[in-house]
Design an enzyme around this catalytic site. Structure first.
Site, PDB file in Angstrom:
ATOM      1  CD  GLU A  11      -7.089 -15.046  36.650  1.00  0.00           C
ATOM      2  OE1 GLU A  11      -6.692 -14.645  35.546  1.00  0.00           O
ATOM      3  OE2 GLU A  11      -7.693 -16.121  36.798  1.00  0.00           O
ATOM      4  CG  ASN A  68      -7.216  -3.261  34.975  1.00  0.00           C
ATOM      5  OD1 ASN A  68      -7.378  -3.864  36.034  1.00  0.00           O
ATOM      6  ND2 ASN A  68      -6.956  -3.888  33.852  1.00  0.00           N
ATOM      7  N   GLY A  81      -3.533  -8.778  39.512  1.00  0.00           N
ATOM      8  CA  GLY A  81      -2.644  -7.608  39.500  1.00  0.00           C
ATOM      9  C   GLY A  81      -1.401  -7.885  38.682  1.00  0.00           C
ATOM     10  CB  SER A  82       1.731  -6.021  38.460  1.00  0.00           C
ATOM     11  OG  SER A  82       2.071  -5.979  39.837  1.00  0.00           O
ATOM     12  CB  CYS A 106      -5.093  -7.857  32.206  1.00  0.00           C
ATOM     13  SG  CYS A 106      -6.717  -8.624  32.185  1.00  0.00           S
TER      14      CYS A 106
HETATM   15  P1  NAD Z   1      -0.753  -4.135  41.272  1.00  0.00           P
HETATM   16  O1  NAD Z   1      -0.105  -5.457  41.252  1.00  0.00           O
HETATM   17  O2  NAD Z   1       0.093  -2.930  41.468  1.00  0.00           O
HETATM   18  O3  NAD Z   1      -1.855  -4.071  42.447  1.00  0.00           O
HETATM   19  C1  NAD Z   1      -2.893  -4.999  42.554  1.00  0.00           C
HETATM   20  C2  NAD Z   1      -3.389  -5.063  43.989  1.00  0.00           C
HETATM   21  O4  NAD Z   1      -2.327  -5.518  44.825  1.00  0.00           O
HETATM   22  C3  NAD Z   1      -3.844  -3.727  44.581  1.00  0.00           C
HETATM   23  O5  NAD Z   1      -5.011  -3.937  45.323  1.00  0.00           O
HETATM   24  C4  NAD Z   1      -2.683  -3.323  45.477  1.00  0.00           C
HETATM   25  O6  NAD Z   1      -3.089  -2.557  46.582  1.00  0.00           O
HETATM   26  C5  NAD Z   1      -2.140  -4.662  45.921  1.00  0.00           C
HETATM   27  N1  NAD Z   1      -0.705  -4.641  46.228  1.00  0.00           N
HETATM   28  C6  NAD Z   1       0.254  -3.871  45.658  1.00  0.00           C
HETATM   29  N2  NAD Z   1       1.461  -4.151  46.180  1.00  0.00           N
HETATM   30  C7  NAD Z   1       1.266  -5.116  47.117  1.00  0.00           C
HETATM   31  C8  NAD Z   1       2.133  -5.821  48.000  1.00  0.00           C
HETATM   32  N3  NAD Z   1       3.431  -5.571  48.044  1.00  0.00           N
HETATM   33  N4  NAD Z   1       1.592  -6.772  48.810  1.00  0.00           N
HETATM   34  C9  NAD Z   1       0.259  -7.040  48.768  1.00  0.00           C
HETATM   35  N5  NAD Z   1      -0.603  -6.383  47.951  1.00  0.00           N
HETATM   36  C10 NAD Z   1      -0.108  -5.436  47.135  1.00  0.00           C
HETATM   37  O7  NAD Z   1      -1.602  -4.056  39.934  1.00  0.00           O
HETATM   38  P2  NAD Z   1      -2.459  -2.859  39.354  1.00  0.00           P
HETATM   39  O8  NAD Z   1      -1.561  -1.750  38.915  1.00  0.00           O
HETATM   40  O9  NAD Z   1      -3.573  -2.513  40.257  1.00  0.00           O
HETATM   41  O10 NAD Z   1      -3.105  -3.570  38.060  1.00  0.00           O
HETATM   42  C11 NAD Z   1      -2.441  -3.662  36.860  1.00  0.00           C
HETATM   43  C12 NAD Z   1      -1.844  -5.026  36.627  1.00  0.00           C
HETATM   44  O11 NAD Z   1      -2.819  -6.036  36.839  1.00  0.00           O
HETATM   45  C13 NAD Z   1      -1.385  -5.225  35.203  1.00  0.00           C
HETATM   46  O12 NAD Z   1      -0.172  -5.911  35.185  1.00  0.00           O
HETATM   47  C14 NAD Z   1      -2.478  -6.070  34.572  1.00  0.00           C
HETATM   48  O13 NAD Z   1      -2.073  -6.836  33.468  1.00  0.00           O
HETATM   49  C15 NAD Z   1      -2.877  -6.917  35.720  1.00  0.00           C
HETATM   50  N6  NAD Z   1      -4.247  -7.384  35.552  1.00  0.00           N
HETATM   51  C16 NAD Z   1      -4.473  -8.704  35.346  1.00  0.00           C
HETATM   52  C17 NAD Z   1      -5.759  -9.151  35.153  1.00  0.00           C
HETATM   53  C18 NAD Z   1      -6.086 -10.593  34.937  1.00  0.00           C
HETATM   54  O14 NAD Z   1      -7.260 -10.930  35.069  1.00  0.00           O
HETATM   55  N7  NAD Z   1      -5.143 -11.457  34.632  1.00  0.00           N
HETATM   56  C19 NAD Z   1      -6.815  -8.235  35.166  1.00  0.00           C
HETATM   57  C20 NAD Z   1      -6.525  -6.897  35.376  1.00  0.00           C
HETATM   58  C21 NAD Z   1      -5.246  -6.479  35.573  1.00  0.00           C
END
Ligand code: NAD
Length: 457
Positions: free
Chosen positions: A210, A115, A188-189, A244
């Protein structure tokens, strides 16, 4: 798998040379990263635009500019952050010197989401470099243009044994998290965060998570509603709500809902005009799956502003829904898109109860001129970080560490906190051979115990 392991092996070997521990080396790498951003600003802006039509202004202000200022802040302070730190000596350890040596973990793995594809890849790297680590970055597969550009630029700028970008999706990422890194920094999520933590636990790899969550935004009747609406609309709809720390839902004191809605409508109009779809400043949803998920959420409550969508373009209008109940679908998970549901409250207790009944949010915002209400919220609700009378802007202050709590993650970064996140603090006591105070050695007796009790009280 073998190829990925080979990259880490090379980095581990390079780390062992001690090169990354040299402060001059770290400074040189940070300067190279800054220059990369300056030289390639336009290219990066174009690549992000290809991925989800984000405007040049937003890409600069919310991504490139933030990384550059973080690098500048780090360059200014790195000498003092890396200095050995003396601490005082309690009487039990007399005579001795006590100090802390800050050392890098070693080889760090950084996994980024889509994002804010530049910011969330490079800002952790600033901390990792400053602390003296090598880095493997796995950017998101959902922003293929930006991720490929980062891979190309970073590989042209840095030696792979120091900093390497590995492109790929879940498959590659799943292999990486099973490898023997010395630190994992994941953004990520919450769902994937749990998977990462399980893998890290296998090797007891320290990590930062995060994550996301539903960040509430409270507006009470003493707030300046016109300014509040402007700042809420900006923070919610920047990046098309795919932030996020965006306000996820509004908790509005019942008596001011109608007036606030008028101001929100004006603010959205002011930001994106009559037809937000035509505005060059309003981005698109990242992919079809997220579009479908968001489109389904728009059937909750009543649409008071927006509501339009276009699947072909992955466009969802800035939308505000009211008459929302806590049981509605939109109140179950993080929205992560340009839809803002409004719930009303009549007492602050009700408001606190709603927030505290859910997982602890990454951010919280409160708009009020009532100091008592502000204190009550800040002191009774747990959340990662937030702002009073603004949204998102707190991230621009490097003196404020950024991170979640509970389900929104743990560990923090930005500014000095990024350096700390990627550092181990090695505590050392140094004693002279003389005097060798005998009291701690057996055989023990009542006299020794009496003396110890006098000291340890
Ligand atoms: P996501 O968790 O789907 O993916 C994040 C990363 O993890 C990607 O690079 C992906 O390739 C990798 N990934 C996915 N599944 C995996 C697995 N099983 N094993 C290892 N790696 C894996 O998140 P997204 O859709 O890219 O981002 C959105 C989410 O991130 C939202 O929930 C948002 O709130 C959160 N976010 C948090 C922050 C923060 O700073 N706290 C910032 C931005 C986004």
């Amino acid at each position: 798998m073998k190829e990925l392991q080979a990259h880490l092996d090379k980095q581990k070997k390079f780390f062992q040379t001690g090169k990354t521990k040299e402060i001059a080396y770290r400074i040189a790498q940070l300067k190279k990263l800054k220059q990369l951003l300056i030289d390639n600003e336009q290219l990066l802006i174009e690549e992000v635009h290809k991925d989800f039509q984000k405007s040049a202004f937003e890409t600069y202000v919310t991504e490139i500019g933030l990384v550059i200022t973080d690098i500048n802040f780090t360059l200014k302070n790195i000498e003092s952050w890396t200095k050995q730190q003396s601490v005082s000596t309690p009487i039990v350890n007399f005579p001795s010197k006590n100090f802390i040596i800050t050392e890098p973990y070693g080889s760090a793995l950084i996994i980024a989401p889509w994002n804010y594809p530049i910011l969330l890849s490079l800002q952790p790297i600033v901390g990792a470099i400053a602390a003296g680590n090598t880095v493997i970055l796995k950017p998101s597969e959902l922003t293929p243009n930006t991720s490929s550009a980062l891979e190309k630029l970073l590989s042209e700028t840095f030696e792979p044994e120091f900093l390497k970008v590995l492109l790929g999706g879940v498959e590659e990422s799943s292999v990486l998290v099973k490898m023997d890194f010395d630190y994992i920094f994941f953004t990520g999520s919450t769902r994937v965060g749990k998977i990462i933590m399980r893998e890290a636990a296998e090797r007891l790899t320290p990590l930062t998570l995060e994550l996301g969550g539903k960040s509430p935004c409270i507006v009470d009747k003493t707030a300046n509603l016109e300014i509040s609406a402007k700042r809420i609309a900006w923070g919610k709809f920047v990046n098309a709500g795919q932030t996020c720390v965006a306000p996820d839902y509004l908790l509005v004191e019942e008596s001011i809902e109608d007036e606030l809605l008028i101001h929100l409508k004006n603010s959205i109009h002011h930001l994106y005009g009559n037809e937000p779809k035509e505005s060059p400043d309003f981005p698109r949803i990242i992919n079809d799956a997220h579009f479908d998920r968001l489109a389904a959420l728009m059937s909750d409550g009543e649409t008071v502003i927006g509501g339009e969508s276009d699947k072909e373009e992955r466009y969802i209008a800035p939308t505000i829904l009211n008459n929302i109940s806590l049981e509605d679908k939109i109140m179950q998970d993080e929205i992560f898109g340009p839809i803002l549901p409004i719930l009303t409250y009549t007492s602050v207790e009700e408001c606190i109860k709603i927030i505290n009944a859910r997982p602890r949010p990454l951010a919280l915002y409160v708009f009020t001129s009532d100091q008592r209400l502000e204190d009550r919220i800040l002191n009774t609700v747990s959340f990662g970080g937030g702002a009073v009378n603004d949204t998102i802007a707190q991230l621009g202050n490097h003196h404020l560490s950024f991170g979640g709590v509970g389900a929104s993650g743990f560990g923090s970064y930005h500014g000095k906190s990024s350096f700390d996140a990627f550092s181990h603090q090695k505590s050392v006591m140094k004693k002279p051979f003389w005097p060798d105070v005998p009291i701690r050695y057996a055989p023990y007796d009542d006299l020794k115990l009496g003396l110890v009790k006098k000291v340890l009280k």
